[in-house]
Design a protein around this motif. Structure first.
Motif, PDB file in Angstrom:
ATOM      1  N   ALA A 362     -23.108 -61.970 -66.601  1.00 34.04           N
ATOM      2  CA  ALA A 362     -24.007 -61.459 -67.485  1.00 34.04           C
ATOM      3  C   ALA A 362     -25.461 -61.914 -67.101  1.00 34.04           C
ATOM      4  N   THR A 363     -26.324 -61.120 -66.932  1.00 30.83           N
ATOM      5  CA  THR A 363     -27.629 -61.437 -66.670  1.00 30.83           C
ATOM      6  C   THR A 363     -28.811 -60.513 -67.454  1.00 30.83           C
ATOM      7  N   VAL A 364     -29.984 -61.015 -67.228  1.00 31.16           N
ATOM      8  CA  VAL A 364     -30.923 -59.819 -67.808  1.00 31.16           C
ATOM      9  C   VAL A 364     -31.885 -59.287 -67.175  1.00 31.16           C
ATOM     10  N   SER A 365     -32.134 -58.087 -67.263  1.00 31.77           N
ATOM     11  CA  SER A 365     -32.913 -57.192 -66.332  1.00 31.77           C
ATOM     12  C   SER A 365     -34.425 -57.752 -66.030  1.00 31.77           C
ATOM     13  N   GLY A 366     -35.076 -57.227 -65.185  1.00 33.81           N
ATOM     14  CA  GLY A 366     -36.552 -57.911 -64.913  1.00 33.81           C
ATOM     15  C   GLY A 366     -37.444 -57.537 -65.953  1.00 33.81           C
ATOM     16  N   ASP A 367     -37.407 -56.468 -66.536  1.00 37.50           N
ATOM     17  CA  ASP A 367     -38.063 -56.018 -67.650  1.00 37.50           C
ATOM     18  C   ASP A 367     -37.572 -56.670 -68.981  1.00 37.50           C
ATOM     19  N   GLY A 368     -36.530 -57.023 -69.022  1.00 39.70           N
ATOM     20  CA  GLY A 368     -35.898 -57.697 -70.314  1.00 39.70           C
ATOM     21  C   GLY A 368     -35.351 -56.751 -71.270  1.00 39.70           C
ATOM     22  N   LYS A 369     -35.099 -55.411 -70.806  1.00 35.97           N
ATOM     23  CA  LYS A 369     -34.733 -54.713 -71.738  1.00 35.97           C
ATOM     24  C   LYS A 369     -33.140 -54.653 -71.539  1.00 35.97           C
ATOM     25  N   ASP A 370     -32.351 -54.963 -70.707  1.00 38.03           N
ATOM     26  CA  ASP A 370     -31.138 -54.720 -70.617  1.00 38.03           C
ATOM     27  C   ASP A 370     -30.391 -55.880 -70.079  1.00 38.03           C
ATOM     28  N   CYS A 371     -29.032 -55.918 -70.618  1.00 40.53           N
ATOM     29  CA  CYS A 371     -28.194 -56.869 -69.895  1.00 40.53           C
ATOM     30  C   CYS A 371     -27.380 -56.323 -68.857  1.00 40.53           C
ATOM     31  N   VAL A 372     -27.421 -57.122 -67.839  1.00 38.90           N
ATOM     32  CA  VAL A 372     -26.690 -56.607 -66.410  1.00 38.90           C
ATOM     33  C   VAL A 372     -25.512 -57.255 -66.294  1.00 38.90           C
ATOM     34  N   VAL A 373     -24.397 -56.735 -66.349  1.00 35.95           N
ATOM     35  CA  VAL A 373     -22.907 -57.202 -65.950  1.00 35.95           C
ATOM     36  C   VAL A 373     -22.329 -56.824 -64.779  1.00 35.95           C
ATOM     37  N   SER A 374     -21.748 -57.809 -64.219  1.00 38.21           N
ATOM     38  CA  SER A 374     -21.061 -57.440 -62.761  1.00 38.21           C
ATOM     39  C   SER A 374     -19.500 -57.165 -63.416  1.00 38.21           C
ATOM     40  N   GLU A 375     -19.085 -55.778 -62.790  1.00 34.24           N
ATOM     41  CA  GLU A 375     -17.731 -55.496 -63.071  1.00 34.24           C
ATOM     42  C   GLU A 375     -16.988 -55.737 -61.767  1.00 34.24           C
ATOM     43  N   SER A 376     -16.145 -56.887 -61.901  1.00 32.36           N
ATOM     44  CA  SER A 376     -15.563 -57.152 -60.600  1.00 32.36           C
ATOM     45  C   SER A 376     -14.359 -56.354 -60.512  1.00 32.36           C
ATOM     46  N   GLY A 377     -13.764 -55.715 -61.403  1.00 31.42           N
ATOM     47  CA  GLY A 377     -12.815 -54.919 -61.356  1.00 31.42           C
ATOM     48  C   GLY A 377     -12.930 -53.455 -60.950  1.00 31.42           C
ATOM     49  N   ALA A 378     -14.412 -52.950 -60.799  1.00 30.29           N
ATOM     50  CA  ALA A 378     -14.734 -51.912 -60.440  1.00 30.29           C
ATOM     51  C   ALA A 378     -15.866 -51.761 -59.382  1.00 30.29           C
ATOM     52  N   ASP A 379     -16.122 -52.755 -58.701  1.00 23.88           N
ATOM     53  CA  ASP A 379     -17.164 -52.888 -57.765  1.00 23.88           C
ATOM     54  C   ASP A 379     -18.495 -52.163 -58.120  1.00 23.88           C
TER      55      ASP A 379
END
Length: 419
Positions: A362-379
């Motif tokens: 989980a990380t943060v988008s450049g504008d700080g509005k979103d959490c961005v998660v990597s879905e390793s099971g769905a690519d």
């Protein structure tokens, strides 16, 4: 005779070696003021199993910008591994252990301050490489101690990168432009996450111990190795403090909890550290000044998730944690429970449980509005709005996305000329 579980292979590898020989968001490489106008902020997504990195927009629709091959030297690296029995044993142990039957080619990555290169740790090749974003060629390669590289962190000024050498219990600190080692320090068993403090003065390393054995019952916790946080001076690389969460957990009655600290994130003022531990569906809050665990948040279990701990990938239950820039919200990747959720930091109340497939980071988008998660099971990677707690968009990427990091490329960049 029962089949040997893949999780035993790292232990088998270690035994064979003895016979034969008798390691978030806050650490983003900043764009220099002089060239900022020529740079574009992006997110780098490391596709660990296919050896690529997708570069996507850092906010908004997160559309794809380009793709990088992070193993252009694969043939040369494989020739070297095949020529060395010890390297081959570890390579295969990584594939059949932590790799779940796949090679690990892209664990972590950061761009250089000028946006012209990306530095990648490659576990199966036990190295760190710098790749020219214009040509796709390798600028430099650093072979880590031991046989596996892991999580990295970049200094706030973007000039140094710290990488965990997980089988050598060492962290190397490199000049991000030249690959020259500036220093190193010893850690606990299996160093994992690294975090630079925002002033660049200290590095925190979390050692997670052996996560590839089947001795996962709390009664066997002592077999997992020496797990602690090592804090070092980021100039001298001398140890400043060691924090073993075992005694802190015991002090609040959590004797059955693992003390293997996984992903972690500081509050904006760095007075609190929020962290996940092996096997736990939730996270803990640690007060830096008082040296105590102050709060524990247990998150919901997915009824479909097996309670057999040996089925959880690398001892994870939840793996991935980020915080909104204002410090009001935490975003949690519920890896084995197949969801991600936003938690209010003041009340620790979780929001909607967004269904995602084996979220790994989980990380943060450049504008700080979103959490961005990597879905390793769905690519794919998925954005979740910090304000509403709801999923906004998903973007396809490569095979088994893991680390997602903010960085920069040149404004007109769309991919290497050789890709």
């Amino acid at each position: 005779m029962p089949a040997i579980r893949p999780r035993h292979l790292c232990s088998v590898a270690a035994a064979l070696v003895l016979t034969l020989t008798a390691p978030a968001t806050a650490a983003t490489a900043a764009a220099p003021d002089a060239t900022a106008a020529a740079l574009r902020e992006v997110l780098f997504v490391g596709n660990n199993w296919d050896g690529t990195a997708d570069v996507i927009k850092s906010s908004g629709d997160f559309a794809k910008v380009g793709r990088i091959n992070v193993i252009p030297d694969k043939d040369a690296r494989m020739a070297a591994i095949n020529a060395d029995p010890i390297k081959w044993i570890y390579f295969m142990a990584i594939r059949n252990g932590v790799g779940e039957g796949h090679d690990q080619f892209a664990d972590d990555m950061y761009s250089t301050p000028d946006g012209r290169s990306v530095v990648v740790s490659r576990p199966s090749f036990a190295d760190v490489v710098s790749i020219d974003l214009a040509t796709g060629n390798i600028n430099w390669r650093f072979a880590v101690s031991g046989y596996r590289s892991d999580h990295m962190a970049v200094s706030p000024d973007g000039t140094r990168v710290a990488v965990s050498a997980s089988t050598a219990n060492t962290v190397h600190v490199l000049d991000i432009n030249s690959g020259k080692q500036l220093g190193s320090f010893a850690t606990g068993d299996k160093p994992h996450e690294n975090i630079f403090t925002k002033d660049g003065k200290y590095i925190w390393n979390m050692a997670i111990g052996d996560v590839n054995t089947d001795l996962d019952d709390p009664g066997w916790d002592w077999t997992k190795g020496d797990r602690h946080i090592t804090v070092v001076d980021a100039t001298t690389y001398k140890q400043v403090k060691v924090i073993d969460m075992r005694s802190r957990l015991d002090a609040i009655g959590l004797k059955d909890f693992s003390d293997a600290v996984r992903p972690a994130v500081f509050s904006p003022d760095e007075s609190k550290l929020y962290f996940q531990v092996s096997f736990f569906n939730g996270f803990l809050e640690y007060d830096v000044a008082t040296d105590k665990i102050t709060r524990v948040k247990t998150l919901p279990k997915n009824p479909a998730t097996s309670e057999d701990r040996t089925t959880w990938v690398n001892d994870s239950r939840h793996h991935g944690l980020s915080m909104s820039p204002d410090g009001s919200k935490l975003c949690v990747a519920g890896t084995m429970d197949d969801y991600a959720t936003v938690v209010d930091r003041a009340t620790l109340q979780e929001g909607p449980l967004n269904t995602v497939s084996k979220p790994y980071w989980a990380t943060v988008s450049g504008d700080g509005k979103d959490c961005v998660v990597s879905e390793s099971g769905a690519d794919q990677v998925t954005a979740i709005d910090f304000a509403t707690g709801k999923k906004t968009v998903s973007v396809p990427v490569g095979d088994h996305p893991q680390r997602v990091r903010l960085g920069h490329v040149l404004n007109n960049w769309t991919g290497p000329a050789t890709s």
